[in-house]
Write a protein that holds these residues in place. Structure first.
Motif, PDB file in Angstrom:
ATOM      1  N   TRP A 108       0.838  -1.200   0.000  1.00 37.56           N
ATOM      2  CA  TRP A 108       0.000   0.000   0.000  1.00 37.56           C
ATOM      3  C   TRP A 108       0.873   1.251   0.000  1.00 37.56           C
ATOM      4  CZ3 TRP A 108      -4.847  -0.778  -1.115  1.00 37.56           C
ATOM      5  CH2 TRP A 108      -5.426  -1.997  -0.785  1.00 37.56           C
ATOM      6  N   TRP A 134       0.448   5.699   0.167  1.00 36.82           N
ATOM      7  CA  TRP A 134      -0.457   6.823   0.371  1.00 36.82           C
ATOM      8  C   TRP A 134      -0.245   7.837  -0.744  1.00 36.82           C
ATOM      9  CZ3 TRP A 134      -4.106   6.485   4.036  1.00 36.82           C
ATOM     10  CH2 TRP A 134      -3.929   5.532   5.033  1.00 36.82           C
ATOM     11  N   THR A 158      -1.138  13.247   1.142  1.00 37.22           N
ATOM     12  CA  THR A 158      -1.633  12.766   2.432  1.00 37.22           C
ATOM     13  C   THR A 158      -0.948  13.483   3.592  1.00 37.22           C
ATOM     14  OG1 THR A 158      -2.089  10.603   1.468  1.00 37.22           O
ATOM     15  CG2 THR A 158      -1.979  10.722   3.858  1.00 37.22           C
ATOM     16  N   GLY A 206      -7.771  -0.571   1.115  1.00 38.01           N
ATOM     17  CA  GLY A 206      -7.040   0.664   1.315  1.00 38.01           C
ATOM     18  C   GLY A 206      -7.756   1.700   2.154  1.00 38.01           C
ATOM     19  N   ASN A 208      -7.858   7.393   0.681  1.00 36.13           N
ATOM     20  CA  ASN A 208      -7.576   5.966   0.820  1.00 36.13           C
ATOM     21  C   ASN A 208      -6.170   5.660   0.332  1.00 36.13           C
ATOM     22  OD1 ASN A 208     -10.162   5.565   1.753  1.00 36.13           O
ATOM     23  ND2 ASN A 208     -10.951   4.800  -0.182  1.00 36.13           N
ATOM     24  N   ALA A 209      -5.570   4.635   0.918  1.00 34.59           N
ATOM     25  CA  ALA A 209      -4.260   4.177   0.452  1.00 34.59           C
ATOM     26  C   ALA A 209      -4.443   3.523  -0.916  1.00 34.59           C
ATOM     27  CB  ALA A 209      -3.654   3.191   1.441  1.00 34.59           C
TER      28      ALA A 209
END
Length: 165
Positions: A76, A78, A82, A115, A144-145
């Protein structure tokens, strides 16, 4: 240069009156600028300017006490903005006296296999209810990731969020 200005726009007044009016307007403007600069300078010296903060968001699996070098391989990632979202909310998170006394906030952020943030735990001790609610508000605003291409599966993951202000 100014003669055309006075002739066109102030033709009904005498040249002396127009020049006097122009000097009064110019003086008032210069005084307003200097007053603004002096107020701004006094605010900078008394500590009311925003403090610099530190924000870091890392996967939990990369944090180990035995390893000196950390591997940042995670399925994952970001989005780039973010940390900017969190950074822009630092004065909001630390706006109370009790929250301002904290040196650092350590938060474990949990995401699901899609995510999305599904929960968080505050690892810092002595965090009041208001600060916890403000952190929850900021975390809800995070995007969301995004899945990193190349992995065969995308599982639930935890991230450590360190905020220092």
């Amino acid at each position: 240069m100014f003669e055309k200005f006075f002739d066109v726009f102030l033709h009904h007044q005498s040249r002396e009156k127009a020049m006097s009016l122009f000097i009064k307007i110019l003086t008032t403007g210069v005084l307003a600028v200097f007053t603004s600069l002096s107020v701004l300078g006094s605010n900078l010296g008394n500590g009311s300017a925003e403090k610099d903060g530190y924000v870091a968001l890392k996967p939990i699996s990369t944090i180990s006490a035995t390893s000196t070098s950390e591997s940042f391989i995670c399925e994952w990632a970001w989005p780039e903005h973010t940390l900017d979202v969190i950074d822009s909310h630092l004065p909001f998170i630390f706006r109370t006296k009790k929250a301002a006394e904290l040196d650092e906030l350590k938060i474990v952020v949990n995401i699901n296999s899609k995510g999305k943030i599904i929960g968080f735990d505050l690892m810092t001790e002595n965090v009041d209810k208001g600060t916890k609610e403000r952190v929850a508000h900021v975390l809800r605003k995070l995007p969301n990731a995004q899945p990193v291409p190349g992995f065969t599966s995308y599982s639930d993951t935890s991230f450590e969020l360190l905020i220092s202000y």
